[in-house]
Design a protein around this motif. Structure first.
Motif, PDB file in Angstrom:
ATOM      1  N   LEU A 110      -8.264   6.307   5.779  1.00 28.02           N
ATOM      2  CA  LEU A 110      -7.949   4.892   5.981  1.00 28.02           C
ATOM      3  C   LEU A 110      -7.786   4.602   7.480  1.00 28.02           C
ATOM      4  N   PRO A 111      -8.537   3.662   8.023  1.00 27.07           N
ATOM      5  CA  PRO A 111      -8.381   3.339   9.440  1.00 27.07           C
ATOM      6  C   PRO A 111      -7.014   2.711   9.723  1.00 27.07           C
ATOM      7  N   SER A 112      -6.495   1.976   8.754  1.00 27.19           N
ATOM      8  CA  SER A 112      -5.136   1.454   8.859  1.00 27.19           C
ATOM      9  C   SER A 112      -4.639   1.210   7.436  1.00 27.19           C
ATOM     10  N   PRO A 120      -4.390  -3.990  11.913  1.00 22.41           N
ATOM     11  CA  PRO A 120      -4.552  -2.688  12.582  1.00 22.41           C
ATOM     12  C   PRO A 120      -3.246  -2.090  13.110  1.00 22.41           C
ATOM     13  N   ASP A 121      -2.128  -2.791  12.915  1.00 23.32           N
ATOM     14  CA  ASP A 121      -0.897  -2.282  13.532  1.00 23.32           C
ATOM     15  C   ASP A 121      -0.110  -1.299  12.672  1.00 23.32           C
ATOM     16  N   VAL A 122      -0.601  -1.001  11.477  1.00 26.65           N
ATOM     17  CA  VAL A 122       0.033   0.067  10.686  1.00 26.65           C
ATOM     18  C   VAL A 122      -1.017   1.147  10.422  1.00 26.65           C
ATOM     19  N   LYS A 123      -1.021   2.152  11.289  1.00 21.00           N
ATOM     20  CA  LYS A 123      -1.928   3.291  11.113  1.00 21.00           C
ATOM     21  C   LYS A 123      -1.212   4.330  10.243  1.00 21.00           C
ATOM     22  N   ILE A 124      -1.918   5.405   9.914  1.00 23.77           N
ATOM     23  CA  ILE A 124      -1.309   6.420   9.038  1.00 23.77           C
ATOM     24  C   ILE A 124      -0.027   6.967   9.673  1.00 23.77           C
ATOM     25  N   MET A 171       0.845  -1.219   0.000  1.00 20.13           N
ATOM     26  CA  MET A 171       0.000   0.000   0.000  1.00 20.13           C
ATOM     27  C   MET A 171       0.871   1.258   0.000  1.00 20.13           C
ATOM     28  N   ILE A 172       1.935   1.231   0.796  1.00 25.99           N
ATOM     29  CA  ILE A 172       2.829   2.396   0.865  1.00 25.99           C
ATOM     30  C   ILE A 172       3.660   2.479  -0.418  1.00 25.99           C
ATOM     31  N   LYS A 207      -0.883  12.802   3.410  1.00 24.31           N
ATOM     32  CA  LYS A 207      -2.120  13.578   3.180  1.00 24.31           C
ATOM     33  C   LYS A 207      -3.126  12.722   2.398  1.00 24.31           C
ATOM     34  N   ARG A 208      -2.617  12.000   1.409  1.00 25.24           N
ATOM     35  CA  ARG A 208      -3.529  11.169   0.610  1.00 25.24           C
ATOM     36  C   ARG A 208      -4.176  10.087   1.488  1.00 25.24           C
TER      37      ARG A 208
END
Ligand code: NZQ
Ligand code: ZN
Length: 386
Positions: A364-366, A371-375, A267-268, A357-358
């Motif tokens: 995105l909640p994560s 759930p361990d990679v938040k913004i 995703m990143i 920012k995007r």
């Protein structure tokens, strides 16, 4: 182990000379569109092999599908498919051509206003044209899965889509057609496949020794055979064949069944490609060491298992063993010629801010499936990679 459904209907035709068997797998009355990329298949003889095998068929062609295939280009193919009433798509190329062809298959049958919604709104694919593939680059696993990733140039977005209707009917994997790959693409393929395994392995334990040992076997094969294939002065069939099969197995659903998958690195990484055009695999090799470092306490159990089983690291404290495994991972990417720092690709803090920012705008909640990679974690991971 978690509950799972596993379904994979793709027929794999693997080995030397297999392209000549194409006619056994496409209906005789099919109206075929052969899709391809920027022309490598015309230089290395693959185009000629495919056309010879399709002798007697009604065949049209659509070339020019870019790496990180463009929505804008693919929509031209969709027009063509509709106008010519094509009923079978044959993708001949790497992951980009295969993904692009899956999109053409779905978009040609799409009834909504804007086919970009298949990606942006995850609009359901209700029907699709049948497709097959002749793979020329071992990397993505697209040849044996039902997903794809498409880039919209106008908005610099790179998004994924998928549907069980988009599994290829068959994929031909002849390692000899990958002999013409430049070193950069061999390295990219090895790194992409490696990270596909890590996305499905380096998460949290669910007591899944079958999946874990399959995953570790693929990682070790990619390290051993991949390094040999990368360093060989002339291509060696077995090395290329082992890399090819490992890359396919890395993302055909098998090792991800019943375990927790992540996909945060992808995703990143997709954003780095969308904004800077960095090769897909290179983005992953940049991000992964940062993600491992950032999550070293939360994902320590799998990290220690990875250190011991894949890199044979048994000495030192837990923290030292994990640190060594991260160093070994990055060093592996570097040894196959991949530069793993953002600064080496002229990416600075401003791009990180744009990506964050995007993600924030998308609410995105994560990042990824866990759930361990938040913004804010994604931001720290990227800053670590400057
Ligand atoms: O376009 P041509 O002229 O064919 O040249 C290509 C392209 O320039 C060249 N190439 C391919 N086979 C060759 C060759 N050159 C010489 N000899 C050959 N035999 O290699 C270049 C890169 O090709 P591309 O298809 O872009 O590479 P790859 O297979 O790595 O695919 C990358 C794309 O796949 C997506 C990525 O995001 C990216 O857009 N992914 C798809 C996935 C999936 N469907 O499951 C998962 C992956 O994570 C990935 O995201
Ligand atoms: Zn990938």
């Amino acid at each position: 182990m978690n509950n799972f459904d596993f379904y994979n209907p793709v027929k794999i035709l693997f080995g030397k000379g297999k392209i000549s068997e194409l006619n056994k797998h496409i209906p005789a009355d099919a109206k075929i569109l052969v899709t391809y990329g920027g022309g490598s298949i015309k230089k290395n003889g693959v185009y000629d092999q495919v056309m010879a095998a399709l002798d007697g068929y009604n065949v049209k062609e659509f070339g020019g599908i870019e790496p990180n295939p463009h929505f804008e280009t693919l929509m031209k193919a969709v027009e063509f498919v509709k106008a010519e009433e094509i009923d079978f798509l044959l993708a001949v190329g790497g992951g980009s051509v295969l993904d692009g062809t899956k999109f053409i298959a779905a978009a040609s049958c799409y009834k909504g206003e804007d086919a970009w919604d298949i990606l942006a709104k995850r609009a359901r694919v209700e029907s699709a044209i049948d497709l097959g593939a002749v793979l020329t680059l071992a990397a993505t696993g697209s040849e044996m899965n039902s997903g794809g990733v498409i880039t919209k140039v106008a908005t610099k977005e790179k998004l994924a889509f998928g549907s069980p209707l988009l599994f290829p009917k068959f994929s031909i994997l002849d390692p000899e057609v990958t002999y013409s790959l430049p070193k950069r693409q061999i390295a990219n393929g090895i790194a992409d496949a490696f990270v596909h395994v890590m996305e499905q392995y380096l998460t949290y334990p669910v007591n899944s020794p079958v999946q874990d040992r399959f995953a570790e076997g693929l990682l070790m094969t990619l390290i051993e055979e991949g390094t040999k294939a990368y360093n060989s002065e002339t291509p060696n069939y077995d090395e290329y064949a082992n890399v090819m099969w490992a890359a396919t197995m890395a993302l055909n659903g098998l090792i991800g069944a019943g375990v927790q998958s992540d996909w945060a690195t992808h995703m990143i990484g997709h954003e780095l490609t969308a904004f800077h055009g960095i090769d897909h695999a290179v983005t992953l090799a940049i991000v992964l060491p940062g993600l491992m470092t950032h999550l070293k306490d939360k994902r320590n159990v799998k990290l220690l298992q990875y250190a011991e089983r894949v890199w044979k690291i048994t000495e030192g404290s837990e923290e030292e063993r994990i640190a060594m495994a991260i160093v070994k991972t990055e060093d592996f990417f570097n040894r196959i010629g991949i530069q793993t720092r953002l600064s080496q690709h002229k990416v600075g803090r401003a791009t990180i801010d744009t990506i964050i920012k995007r993600f924030t705008d998308r609410q995105l909640p994560s990042i990824g499936m866990l759930p361990d990679v938040k913004i804010e974690d994604a931001e720290k991971i990227l800053v670590d990679r400057l």
